[in-house]
Write a protein that holds these residues in place. Structure first.
Motif, PDB file in Angstrom:
ATOM      1  N   ARG A   1      20.062  29.988  59.856  1.00 38.81           N
ATOM      2  CA  ARG A   1      21.238  30.036  60.533  1.00 38.81           C
ATOM      3  C   ARG A   1      22.012  31.684  59.568  1.00 38.81           C
ATOM      4  O   ARG A   1      22.597  32.110  60.405  1.00 38.81           O
ATOM      5  CB  ARG A   1      22.015  29.841  59.531  1.00 38.81           C
ATOM      6  CG  ARG A   1      21.945  27.941  60.507  1.00 38.81           C
ATOM      7  CD  ARG A   1      22.629  27.201  59.972  1.00 38.81           C
ATOM      8  NE  ARG A   1      23.604  26.541  60.593  1.00 38.81           N
ATOM      9  CZ  ARG A   1      25.079  25.968  59.532  1.00 38.81           C
ATOM     10  NH1 ARG A   1      24.707  24.876  58.960  1.00 38.81           N
ATOM     11  NH2 ARG A   1      26.330  26.168  60.408  1.00 38.81           N
TER      12      ARG A   1
ATOM     13  N   ARG B   1      27.849  12.587  60.223  1.00 41.31           N
ATOM     14  CA  ARG B   1      26.898  12.815  60.781  1.00 41.31           C
ATOM     15  C   ARG B   1      26.818  14.191  62.261  1.00 41.31           C
ATOM     16  O   ARG B   1      26.148  14.911  61.635  1.00 41.31           O
ATOM     17  CB  ARG B   1      25.891  11.413  61.676  1.00 41.31           C
ATOM     18  CG  ARG B   1      26.121  10.490  61.075  1.00 41.31           C
ATOM     19  CD  ARG B   1      24.969   9.557  61.985  1.00 41.31           C
ATOM     20  NE  ARG B   1      23.826   8.581  60.621  1.00 41.31           N
ATOM     21  CZ  ARG B   1      23.189   8.083  61.280  1.00 41.31           C
ATOM     22  NH1 ARG B   1      22.874   8.018  62.581  1.00 41.31           N
ATOM     23  NH2 ARG B   1      22.055   7.509  60.856  1.00 41.31           N
TER      24      ARG B   1
ATOM     25  N   ARG C   1      29.889  32.280  67.303  1.00 39.73           N
ATOM     26  CA  ARG C   1      28.994  31.318  67.395  1.00 39.73           C
ATOM     27  C   ARG C   1      29.239  30.100  67.512  1.00 39.73           C
ATOM     28  O   ARG C   1      30.054  29.421  66.621  1.00 39.73           O
ATOM     29  CB  ARG C   1      28.097  31.712  65.917  1.00 39.73           C
ATOM     30  CG  ARG C   1      27.090  30.329  65.976  1.00 39.73           C
ATOM     31  CD  ARG C   1      26.042  30.356  64.992  1.00 39.73           C
ATOM     32  NE  ARG C   1      25.227  31.813  65.434  1.00 39.73           N
ATOM     33  CZ  ARG C   1      23.698  32.453  65.339  1.00 39.73           C
ATOM     34  NH1 ARG C   1      23.817  31.043  64.135  1.00 39.73           N
ATOM     35  NH2 ARG C   1      23.150  32.603  65.989  1.00 39.73           N
ATOM     36  N   VAL C   2      28.571  29.018  68.473  1.00 43.78           N
ATOM     37  CA  VAL C   2      29.177  27.415  67.856  1.00 43.78           C
ATOM     38  C   VAL C   2      27.839  26.563  67.790  1.00 43.78           C
ATOM     39  O   VAL C   2      26.814  27.178  67.983  1.00 43.78           O
ATOM     40  CB  VAL C   2      29.520  26.923  69.199  1.00 43.78           C
ATOM     41  CG1 VAL C   2      30.540  25.662  68.965  1.00 43.78           C
ATOM     42  CG2 VAL C   2      31.141  27.491  69.903  1.00 43.78           C
ATOM     43  N   GLU C   3      27.894  25.668  66.529  1.00 43.18           N
ATOM     44  CA  GLU C   3      27.124  25.392  66.776  1.00 43.18           C
ATOM     45  C   GLU C   3      27.308  23.621  66.484  1.00 43.18           C
ATOM     46  O   GLU C   3      28.326  23.864  65.372  1.00 43.18           O
ATOM     47  CB  GLU C   3      26.266  25.905  64.947  1.00 43.18           C
ATOM     48  CG  GLU C   3      25.721  27.050  65.096  1.00 43.18           C
ATOM     49  CD  GLU C   3      24.771  27.354  63.625  1.00 43.18           C
ATOM     50  OE1 GLU C   3      23.257  27.548  63.646  1.00 43.18           O
ATOM     51  OE2 GLU C   3      26.044  27.730  62.746  1.00 43.18           O
ATOM     52  N   LYS C   4      26.778  23.261  67.330  1.00 44.92           N
ATOM     53  CA  LYS C   4      27.311  21.520  66.406  1.00 44.92           C
ATOM     54  C   LYS C   4      25.735  20.470  67.033  1.00 44.92           C
ATOM     55  O   LYS C   4      25.408  20.818  67.647  1.00 44.92           O
ATOM     56  CB  LYS C   4      28.429  21.222  67.705  1.00 44.92           C
ATOM     57  CG  LYS C   4      28.649  19.809  68.239  1.00 44.92           C
ATOM     58  CD  LYS C   4      28.802  19.176  69.335  1.00 44.92           C
ATOM     59  CE  LYS C   4      28.109  17.965  70.615  1.00 44.92           C
ATOM     60  NZ  LYS C   4      29.546  16.897  69.604  1.00 44.92           N
ATOM     61  N   SER C   5      26.136  19.857  66.168  1.00 47.65           N
ATOM     62  CA  SER C   5      24.744  18.628  66.123  1.00 47.65           C
ATOM     63  C   SER C   5      25.510  17.630  65.863  1.00 47.65           C
ATOM     64  O   SER C   5      25.902  17.446  65.319  1.00 47.65           O
ATOM     65  CB  SER C   5      23.710  19.374  65.642  1.00 47.65           C
ATOM     66  OG  SER C   5      23.587  19.695  64.684  1.00 47.65           O
ATOM     67  N   GLY C   6      24.591  16.568  65.929  1.00 50.41           N
ATOM     68  CA  GLY C   6      24.285  14.637  64.607  1.00 50.41           C
ATOM     69  C   GLY C   6      25.494  14.104  66.196  1.00 50.41           C
ATOM     70  O   GLY C   6      25.638  13.068  65.252  1.00 50.41           O
ATOM     71  N   GLY C   7      26.190  14.355  67.429  1.00 49.47           N
ATOM     72  CA  GLY C   7      27.054  12.929  68.037  1.00 49.47           C
ATOM     73  C   GLY C   7      27.520  13.645  69.185  1.00 49.47           C
ATOM     74  O   GLY C   7      27.821  15.362  69.009  1.00 49.47           O
ATOM     75  N   GLY C   8      28.402  12.379  69.646  1.00 52.50           N
ATOM     76  CA  GLY C   8      28.361  13.155  70.564  1.00 52.50           C
ATOM     77  C   GLY C   8      30.095  13.214  70.719  1.00 52.50           C
ATOM     78  O   GLY C   8      30.869  12.813  72.287  1.00 52.50           O
TER      79      GLY C   8
ATOM     80  N   VAL D   1      32.315  15.309  69.861  1.00 53.15           N
ATOM     81  CA  VAL D   1      33.099  16.639  70.179  1.00 53.15           C
ATOM     82  C   VAL D   1      32.847  17.199  71.393  1.00 53.15           C
ATOM     83  O   VAL D   1      31.577  17.317  71.503  1.00 53.15           O
ATOM     84  CB  VAL D   1      32.558  17.822  68.876  1.00 53.15           C
ATOM     85  CG1 VAL D   1      33.458  18.790  69.500  1.00 53.15           C
ATOM     86  CG2 VAL D   1      33.628  16.963  67.814  1.00 53.15           C
ATOM     87  N   GLY D   2      33.802  17.265  72.435  1.00 53.13           N
ATOM     88  CA  GLY D   2      33.167  17.325  73.641  1.00 53.13           C
ATOM     89  C   GLY D   2      34.049  18.545  74.055  1.00 53.13           C
ATOM     90  O   GLY D   2      34.644  19.018  73.009  1.00 53.13           O
ATOM     91  N   ARG D   3      34.107  18.721  75.703  1.00 60.82           N
ATOM     92  CA  ARG D   3      35.084  20.367  75.367  1.00 60.82           C
ATOM     93  C   ARG D   3      36.001  20.421  75.387  1.00 60.82           C
ATOM     94  O   ARG D   3      36.394  21.199  74.890  1.00 60.82           O
ATOM     95  CB  ARG D   3      35.087  20.039  76.812  1.00 60.82           C
ATOM     96  CG  ARG D   3      34.904  20.981  77.880  1.00 60.82           C
ATOM     97  CD  ARG D   3      33.823  21.482  78.822  1.00 60.82           C
ATOM     98  NE  ARG D   3      33.263  20.023  80.023  1.00 60.82           N
ATOM     99  CZ  ARG D   3      34.185  20.290  81.387  1.00 60.82           C
ATOM    100  NH1 ARG D   3      34.778  20.837  81.363  1.00 60.82           N
ATOM    101  NH2 ARG D   3      34.044  19.280  81.722  1.00 60.82           N
TER     102      ARG D   3
ATOM    103  N   MET E   1      36.539  20.976  71.609  1.00 55.02           N
ATOM    104  CA  MET E   1      36.083  21.860  71.371  1.00 55.02           C
ATOM    105  C   MET E   1      37.218  23.178  70.986  1.00 55.02           C
ATOM    106  O   MET E   1      37.294  24.064  70.251  1.00 55.02           O
ATOM    107  CB  MET E   1      34.834  22.226  71.770  1.00 55.02           C
ATOM    108  CG  MET E   1      34.009  23.495  71.336  1.00 55.02           C
ATOM    109  SD  MET E   1      33.170  23.206  69.418  1.00 55.02           S
ATOM    110  CE  MET E   1      31.839  22.237  69.909  1.00 55.02           C
TER     111      MET E   1
END
Lengths: 347, 261
Positions: free
Chosen positions: A150, A288, A311-318, A320-322, A325
């Protein structure tokens, strides 16, 4: 016969640290949902509160640049060491295109020059005892390797350094082919920067801390003037400290990390999900979903239409949406102001 | 956009497998699970997930570790790990071939690969019949740099050659959506504003989840030829429908014993 009625069993209570260790998730939720309008986390911060970084630069003597950064209990040391990559040691057949006129015209080539020749070498090391999950004596863990990747890709995608700072050029005083015209500038070598990040302790948010440390160390880096000596036929460095030059950085990208705590819904009232700024190790263990946003407001623009996000990095769950953000980008822009002040030494 | 080509369950030793080819990216995925887990990795209340990404050539590097971490955290919210506690689901993704122009397009190569890896992993999980919470679709969006805004439209799931032609690319985004429209993963890189990101996200959502909700859900088995044609058409623009058609073919194959008698 004893006729005493059986005592009602005492209500089950735990001291705080045991509650946290036995059931971390309800522990954090109990903290967050205790007060109706202002939820405090277990570490006493509000959900939107970051830790203030403490930065010390230039503490390592044998480095070209160094920084010690503390973010709460996360402390990290970064040292920048410059070494010379000689022209003849460059792998493959890289041709120096020559001096281009414009400052920004060679922007695109610069990226491939620095990335292709690997002029920036970041490395992350976790010291023994820095975090309970790190077992010493093993190969670098997935965690450390992910951090390195990263950092490396952020260094290249933000094009933080100018390749011109790292080139070692030489123009001979006489042109052997045509004595009347000036000789062509030749590339004799490069500075290679080894960015070593060493974690003394990790209490969450390792990426932000290491990035701030790298930025501070690079701003502190002093490169001696390197020149090609005609008689020696090699690269020499001048030992005059006045001739040494600082690196010029392109912008000031700063990363902010958020963790999403998904509460268990007990009743229908109140929010069940919290987006926590700058999570510590305990919160990272419970959450998570993580979001990292890198923004650069060096130009002074701070709106949603301005090109500030790097940069935006988002992972692990749902969770945070539009829409969420958008709020997080605003929070990172505010964070940029805080951190840049500390980096400039104003706070 | 050309729909990806998929072959399911073609490796007979693995519990589930899939070969996925799209835009010259070809990946073989294999899933073993639920299998016995090493004591060290065992989780008392849920299944452990192990993701291995093997590059097209050479040994795996920190770059692959990063991709593995991303895929792991995405799949963890898709697989019903609590149904199969104290087991291991092992996912191996072997990159078989990359387009020749991949390295020269000037964008982060792990991002161009990521949607394909996610699709392959999901299809292999499907083939292994691992209990899943929802589906997963992912797409890549590239925004070329232009002197004036909106002169060049964003590229949707571009091929490597398209990326090379559109050089320089200003920003590149990978989005992954769950079947219920939740944004599961996002990796964006470059220089962009929140508004641009939001537009790209909307665009990706339309492609991944589909706008029309007339589909009644579930997999239809006894469709006539007409329905097949519609599906083939819809595959072009909607990844959810493409996924449905893949699942339909799988279920049809598994129902052969029934329809033959």
């Amino acid at each position: 016969m004893a006729t005493t009625a059986p005592q009602p069993p005492p209500a089950l209570t735990f001291p705080r640290p045991i509650f946290a260790a036995v059931s971390p998730h309800p522990f954090l939720q109990a903290h967050l949902s205790a007060a109706k309008n202002k939820s405090l986390r277990a570490n006493g911060r509000t959900a939107r509160e970051f830790r203030v970084p403490g930065i010390n630069t230039g503490s390592l003597t044998y480095c070209n640049g160094s920084a010690v950064v503390r973010l709460g209990n996360t402390s990290v040391v970064c040292g920048v060491r410059a070494e010379i990559l000689k022209d003849e040691d460059i792998p493959g057949t890289y041709e120096y295109p020559g001096q281009t006129a414009g400052e920004d015209s060679d922007d695109e080539d610069e990226g491939s020059e620095m990335e292709g020749l690997r002029l920036l070498v970041p490395n992350v090391e976790l010291s023994t005892g820095s975090t309970p999950s790190h077992i010493p004596g093993n190969a670098p863990t997935t965690y450390a390797q992910t951090l390195i990747t990263r950092i490396r890709s952020l260094l290249h995608s933000t094009r933080l350094l100018h390749a011109s700072d790292l080139r070692i050029l030489y123009r001979s005083s006489t042109n052997p082919e045509d004595p009347d015209t000036e000789a062509e500038t030749q590339l004799k070598g490069y500075w290679v920067l080894y960015l070593d990040v060493f974690f003394v302790s990790i209490d969450g948010n390792a990426f932000d801390a290491s990035w701030i440390a790298i930025l501070a160390a690079l701003r502190d880096t002093l490169l001696p003037r390197a020149y090609f000596d005609e008689e020696y036929e090699g690269i020499l460095c001048s030992d005059d400290p006045k001739e040494a030059q600082r690196l010029s950085l392109r912008g000031l990208p700063i990363s902010s990390t958020f963790a999403v705590f998904e509460g268990r819904k007990e009743d229908d009232e109140g929010e069940a999900d919290w987006v926590l700024s700058d999570p510590d190790a305990f919160e990272e263990g419970v959450c998570r979903e993580t979001v990292s946003i890198v923004v650069d407001c060096e130009g002074g623009k701070k709106g949603t239409k301005d090109l500030v996000v790097r940069r935006v990095e988002k992972s692990g769950g749902g969770v945070v949406g539009r829409e969420t953000m958008g709020g997080l980008v605003k929070r990172s822009i505010d964070r940029w102001g805080e951190v840049s002040k500390v980096l400039e030494g104003k706070a | 956009m050309v729909a990806p080509a998929v072959t399911l369950t073609h490796l007979n030793r693995a519990d589930g497998s899939a070969t996925y080819t799209h835009n010259d990216y070809s990946i073989i995925g294999a899933v073993n699970g639920p299998i016995e887990v090493q004591r060290r990795d065992e989780l008392p209340e849920e299944a452990a997930i192990e993701v291995n990404v093997r590059p097209a050539m050479g040994v795996s590097t920190p770059r692959e570790r990063h991709l593995e971490t991303l895929i792991h955290s995405t799949l963890r919210s898709i697989i019903l790990t609590r149904l199969i506690p104290r087991t291991l689901v092992q996912i191996t993704l072997q990159v078989r071939s990359l387009p020749e122009e991949d390295a020269s397009a000037g964008v982060n190569t792990s991002l161009t690969l990521l949607p394909h890896l996610l699709h392959t992993a999901f299809l292999a999980l499907l083939s292994a019949s691992i209990p899943l919470l929802t589906t997963l679709t992912s797409v890549l969006i590239a925004i070329p740099s232009s002197p004036t805004t909106n002169a060049f439209p964003p590229l949707l799931s571009p091929t490597a050659i398209e990326l090379l032609r559109a050089k320089p690319i200003r920003s590149i985004h990978v989005f992954a959506f769950a079947g219920d429209g939740k944004l599961l993963l996002n990796e964006s890189d470059g220089k962009f504003s929140y508004e641009e990101w939001s537009e790209a996200c909307q665009m990706a959502e339309d492609v991944c989840c589909g706008e029309d909700e007339e589909e009644e859900g579930g997999v239809k088995l006894d469709d006539g030829e007409g329905a097949m044609d519609v599906d083939a058409q819809a595959q072009g623009e909607n990844l959810e429908k493409w996924l449905r058609s893949v699942v339909m073919r799988k279920v049809e194959g598994e129902q052969r014993w029934k329809s033959a008698t």
